[in-house]
Design a protein around this motif. Structure first.
Motif: not given
Length: 233
Positions: A63, A83, A72, A59-60, A197, A66-68, A54, A192
């Motif tokens: 999301e 991933h 992030c 991702y950061c 991604r 909602g990202a970790n 990933s 996406d």
């Protein structure tokens, strides 16, 4: 006499039904017709692995809230991260196989945080995919690291200091140049609607590159996608 024959036939029918229930494979069909193992069943007869890498900045951003946060907002400059390593059928995949060790130990979490920078991700990947590898938990995550080390990240993607619009084919070609023996049929560059991604690379059980038409068809069809810059560091 007729009652005896009826009883004998009933016993035979019951035995046949039980035999079918024992030997029938416990597969469900997903909406695309792929085989997906029913939750909780044991399965280690898969054909190959997919190593999914990933692009962490995508991702950061995608999301958002909602990202970790550890991944992030932790200050470490994550670029490509693991991933997962996913057991696969030629079409479809097993998931959430039976295990007597559903939880991931703290020691194991710490051992792979450098390449999978989220405890939640590590736990999820073990429960969803690792349990279907037929491996003990520590052996599975050891294989994840070995697979990660088999793939050379192209130098131009070690770090990005600014936003870049990239053609997915260019990213694919960079990975092909950096990894002798890897072919376009062995991988997919996914996106996406905006961001690039993941890089998904197919590997045999002994971690050699191998073709995977169903995975390769997942490649991004955008002419260009965004790669955000690496955060932190």
């Amino acid at each position: 006499m007729a009652a005896a024959r009826w009883k004998s036939a009933a016993v035979a029918l019951t035995a046949a039904v039980l035999a079918i229930s024992v030997v029938s494979p416990s597969f469900a069909r997903d909406r695309k017709g792929f085989r997906q193992q029913e939750s909780g069943q044991v399965q280690d007869s898969f054909e190959f692995y997919v190593l999914s890498l990933s692009w962490s900045p995508s991702y950061c951003e995608a999301e958002g809230s909602g990202a970790n946060r550890q991944q992030c907002d932790g200050g470490r400059p994550y670029a490509f991260v693991v991933h997962g390593l996913w057991p696969q059928f030629e079409r479809g995949y097993p998931s959430r196989c039976a295990t007597d060790r559903p939880k991931v130990s703290g020691r194991t979490l710490q051992s792979v945080l450098d390449i999978m920078p989220s405890p939640g991700l590590i736990r999820h990947e073990w429960q969803q995919h690792g349990t279907c590898s037929g491996l003990l938990q520590d052996d599975y995550f050891g294989l994840v690291r070995t697979a990660w080390m088999k793939v050379a990240i192209p130098a131009e993607y070690d770090r990005l200091d600014g936003y870049r619009m990239v053609a997915p084919d260019d990213v694919e070609n960079a990975f092909l140049r950096a990894n002798p023996g890897l072919s376009a049929d062995d991988m997919a560059v996914t996106c996406d609607r905006r961001y690039l991604r993941e890089i998904r690379i197919c590997m045999s059980k002994d971690l050699k590159f191998r073709s995977c038409p169903a995975v390769a068809r997942q490649s991004c069809r955008l002419p260009k996608a965004v790669m955000p810059p690496v955060r932190g560091g």
